[in-house]
Design a protein around this motif. Structure first.
Motif, mmCIF file in Angstrom:
data_model
loop_
_atom_site.group_PDB
_atom_site.id
_atom_site.type_symbol
_atom_site.label_atom_id
_atom_site.label_comp_id
_atom_site.label_asym_id
_atom_site.label_seq_id
_atom_site.Cartn_x
_atom_site.Cartn_y
_atom_site.Cartn_z
ATOM 1 N N SER A 31 0.816 -1.202 0.000
ATOM 2 C CA SER A 31 0.000 0.000 0.000
ATOM 3 C C SER A 31 0.844 1.244 0.000
ATOM 4 C CB SER A 31 -0.915 0.005 1.231
ATOM 5 O OG SER A 31 -1.631 1.208 1.307
ATOM 6 N N GLY A 32 0.295 2.274 -0.637
ATOM 7 C CA GLY A 32 0.981 3.550 -0.649
ATOM 8 C C GLY A 32 0.238 4.630 0.095
ATOM 9 N N GLY A 33 -0.990 4.365 0.483
ATOM 10 C CA GLY A 33 -1.722 5.328 1.276
ATOM 11 C C GLY A 33 -2.591 6.276 0.483
ATOM 12 N N GLY A 34 -2.233 6.539 -0.780
ATOM 13 C CA GLY A 34 -3.052 7.392 -1.634
ATOM 14 C C GLY A 34 -2.805 8.871 -1.381
ATOM 15 N N SER A 35 -2.819 9.641 -2.460
ATOM 16 C CA SER A 35 -2.625 11.077 -2.331
ATOM 17 C C SER A 35 -3.203 11.770 -3.539
ATOM 18 C CB SER A 35 -1.129 11.403 -2.199
ATOM 19 O OG SER A 35 -0.914 12.790 -2.270
ATOM 20 N N SER A 36 -4.215 12.622 -3.318
ATOM 21 C CA SER A 36 -4.835 13.325 -4.433
ATOM 22 C C SER A 36 -3.924 14.390 -5.008
ATOM 23 C CB SER A 36 -6.150 13.953 -3.968
ATOM 24 O OG SER A 36 -5.914 14.866 -2.915
ATOM 25 N N ASN A 37 -2.864 14.773 -4.283
ATOM 26 C CA ASN A 37 -1.943 15.807 -4.746
ATOM 27 C C ASN A 37 -0.715 15.239 -5.444
ATOM 28 O OD1 ASN A 37 -3.524 17.913 -3.630
ATOM 29 N ND2 ASN A 37 -2.647 17.507 -1.606
ATOM 30 N N CYS A 62 1.891 -8.847 -12.682
ATOM 31 C CA CYS A 62 0.856 -9.342 -13.583
ATOM 32 C C CYS A 62 1.459 -10.265 -14.643
ATOM 33 C CB CYS A 62 0.153 -8.160 -14.251
ATOM 34 S SG CYS A 62 -0.883 -8.598 -15.646
ATOM 35 N N PRO A 63 1.038 -11.534 -14.719
ATOM 36 C CA PRO A 63 1.615 -12.450 -15.706
ATOM 37 C C PRO A 63 1.300 -12.057 -17.144
ATOM 38 C CG PRO A 63 -0.209 -13.494 -14.532
ATOM 39 C CD PRO A 63 0.078 -12.213 -13.821
ATOM 40 N N LEU A 92 -2.105 -3.964 -8.918
ATOM 41 C CA LEU A 92 -3.396 -4.517 -8.486
ATOM 42 C C LEU A 92 -3.145 -5.404 -7.273
ATOM 43 C CD1 LEU A 92 -4.839 -5.447 -12.011
ATOM 44 C CD2 LEU A 92 -5.012 -3.282 -10.760
ATOM 45 N N VAL A 93 -3.012 -4.775 -6.115
ATOM 46 C CA VAL A 93 -2.534 -5.480 -4.927
ATOM 47 C C VAL A 93 -3.525 -6.507 -4.405
ATOM 48 C CG1 VAL A 93 -0.991 -3.619 -4.237
ATOM 49 C CG2 VAL A 93 -3.356 -3.608 -3.433
ATOM 50 N N SER A 94 -4.788 -6.402 -4.791
ATOM 51 C CA SER A 94 -5.765 -7.388 -4.319
ATOM 52 C C SER A 94 -5.504 -8.770 -4.891
ATOM 53 C CB SER A 94 -7.184 -6.943 -4.671
ATOM 54 O OG SER A 94 -7.348 -6.862 -6.076
ATOM 55 N N VAL A 95 -4.872 -8.820 -6.069
ATOM 56 C CA VAL A 95 -4.553 -10.106 -6.698
ATOM 57 C C VAL A 95 -3.049 -10.352 -6.810
ATOM 58 C CG1 VAL A 95 -6.696 -10.383 -7.965
ATOM 59 C CG2 VAL A 95 -4.863 -9.030 -8.977
ATOM 60 N N HIS A 96 -2.260 -9.281 -6.700
ATOM 61 C CA HIS A 96 -0.805 -9.386 -6.816
ATOM 62 C C HIS A 96 -0.160 -8.719 -5.599
ATOM 63 C CE1 HIS A 96 -1.874 -9.264 -11.343
ATOM 64 N NE2 HIS A 96 -1.791 -10.522 -10.951
ATOM 65 N N PRO A 97 0.036 -9.463 -4.516
ATOM 66 C CA PRO A 97 0.461 -8.866 -3.251
ATOM 67 C C PRO A 97 1.837 -8.201 -3.269
ATOM 68 C CG PRO A 97 0.476 -11.276 -3.120
ATOM 69 C CD PRO A 97 -0.234 -10.913 -4.380
ATOM 70 N N ASN A 98 2.694 -8.553 -4.240
ATOM 71 C CA ASN A 98 4.015 -7.925 -4.299
ATOM 72 C C ASN A 98 4.101 -6.825 -5.356
ATOM 73 O OD1 ASN A 98 5.156 -9.483 -2.260
ATOM 74 N ND2 ASN A 98 5.819 -11.092 -3.668
ATOM 75 N N ALA A 99 2.979 -6.480 -5.962
ATOM 76 C CA ALA A 99 2.992 -5.521 -7.068
ATOM 77 C C ALA A 99 3.425 -4.123 -6.626
ATOM 78 C CB ALA A 99 1.617 -5.455 -7.723
ATOM 79 N N PHE A 100 2.931 -3.678 -5.475
ATOM 80 C CA PHE A 100 3.306 -2.344 -5.006
ATOM 81 C C PHE A 100 4.789 -2.314 -4.621
ATOM 82 C CE2 PHE A 100 3.167 1.719 -3.063
ATOM 83 C CZ PHE A 100 1.990 2.349 -3.483
ATOM 84 N N ALA A 101 5.256 -3.392 -4.026
ATOM 85 C CA ALA A 101 6.674 -3.467 -3.662
ATOM 86 C C ALA A 101 7.553 -3.386 -4.901
ATOM 87 C CB ALA A 101 6.944 -4.761 -2.895
ATOM 88 N N ALA A 102 7.154 -4.062 -5.966
ATOM 89 C CA ALA A 102 7.932 -4.033 -7.207
ATOM 90 C C ALA A 102 7.920 -2.636 -7.818
ATOM 91 C CB ALA A 102 7.367 -5.057 -8.191
ATOM 92 N N LEU A 178 -11.774 4.118 -16.468
ATOM 93 C CA LEU A 178 -11.773 2.744 -16.940
ATOM 94 C C LEU A 178 -11.640 1.794 -15.752
ATOM 95 C CD1 LEU A 178 -9.396 2.930 -20.052
ATOM 96 C CD2 LEU A 178 -11.902 2.978 -20.022
ATOM 97 N N GLU A 179 -12.107 0.576 -15.937
ATOM 98 C CA GLU A 179 -11.936 -0.445 -14.907
ATOM 99 C C GLU A 179 -10.460 -0.806 -14.809
ATOM 100 O OE1 GLU A 179 -13.405 -5.012 -13.882
ATOM 101 O OE2 GLU A 179 -14.184 -3.955 -15.640
ATOM 102 N N GLN A 180 -9.984 -0.957 -13.595
ATOM 103 C CA GLN A 180 -8.571 -1.310 -13.413
ATOM 104 C C GLN A 180 -8.290 -2.686 -13.995
ATOM 105 O OE1 GLN A 180 -7.153 -0.947 -9.391
ATOM 106 N NE2 GLN A 180 -6.956 1.254 -9.537
ATOM 107 N N ALA A 181 -7.391 -2.733 -14.943
ATOM 108 C CA ALA A 181 -6.951 -3.988 -15.561
ATOM 109 C C ALA A 181 -5.574 -3.747 -16.142
ATOM 110 C CB ALA A 181 -7.924 -4.422 -16.658
ATOM 111 N N THR A 182 -4.746 -4.767 -16.095
ATOM 112 C CA THR A 182 -3.397 -4.617 -16.633
ATOM 113 C C THR A 182 -3.096 -5.728 -17.632
ATOM 114 O OG1 THR A 182 -2.528 -5.848 -14.709
ATOM 115 C CG2 THR A 182 -2.463 -3.431 -14.615
#
Length: 226
Positions: A31-37, A62-63, A92-102, A178-182
């Motif tokens: 997680s990054g916490g989110g920031s509108s700025n 994402c494969p 998409l951290v809900s399906v790829h738990p290491n995605a934010f880390a990468a 758009l719907e989030q998809a990669t």
């Protein structure tokens, strides 16, 4: 009011603040916490002489993104003098738990001007780190492989600048509605159907990607002559 009571009350408040901080920011992998700025990233390859820009919103874990990686790289290389290619983070951290880390690893490498080297490392070695409970030591190895200052890389990896960069990309994608998809691609601001980028077998194709790029280059070139 009794000073001892006030002291105890103050200590309790401090404990709750610390617990809240740990819970809010403790798992930097996900997680990054989110920031509108936050401002979106601007990592680009190519000279862009034709004024054509291809943007990919991708997820390093994402494969399907990994399947696009080499064909996309080949097509972009072929037209690198005419186009800009830009990669933005959409973990998409809900399906790829290491995605934010990468994404953190790539952005941290970018602060030492090695963004694309880490980008390539992550996709080329996706199977080596995607299933790890904590991929950080593997990312440190990649940092060393591409001659980063690993101490600085470690500090930047958990820093606010990297965090804001990723959140800026997430905010930018939200604005597309758009719907989030990669992966999701935009060519000169217009969404590209992934169906136009795959061959008859359903696999991403450098030739198909190149055809889409060439058509946009020709359109821009023709428009500039009018």
């Amino acid at each position: 009011m009794d000073r001892r009571f006030l002291g105890i009350l103050g200590a309790i408040v401090i404990i709750f603040i610390v617990i809240f901080a740990v819970v809010s920011g403790g798992n930097s992998n996900n997680s990054g916490g989110g920031s509108s700025n936050a401002k979106p990233t601007s990592h680009m390859e190519g000279q862009g002489k034709a004024g054509v820009t291809l943007v990919e919103y991708g997820d390093y874990e994402c494969p399907i993104c990994a399947e696009y990686y080499q064909p996309l790289k080949d097509a972009v290389s072929k037209y690198s003098d005419q186009i800009h290619f830009q990669f933005r983070n959409l973990p998409l951290v809900s399906v790829h738990p290491n995605a934010f880390a990468a994404a953190r690893a790539a952005e941290a490498a970018g602060l030492q001007n090695k963004y694309w080297q880490m980008h390539d490392k992550l996709y080329e070695n996706q199977s080596s780190w995607a299933g790890l409970s904590d991929p950080k030591s593997t990312f440190d190895q990649y940092a060393g492989d591409i001659d980063l200052n690993v101490t600085k890389f470690d500090a930047d990896y958990t820093g606010s600048q990297v965090n804001s960069a990723i959140n800026g990309d997430l905010d930018a994608f939200k604005k597309t509605h758009l719907e989030q998809a990669t992966p999701t691609f935009f060519l000169d601001g217009k969404a590209v159907s992934n169906g136009d980028l795959i061959d008859k077998t359903g696999q991403p194709s450098a030739d198909k990607i190149g055809t889409v790029l060439k058509a946009e280059i020709d359109k821009k070139t023709q428009a500039s002559k009018q």
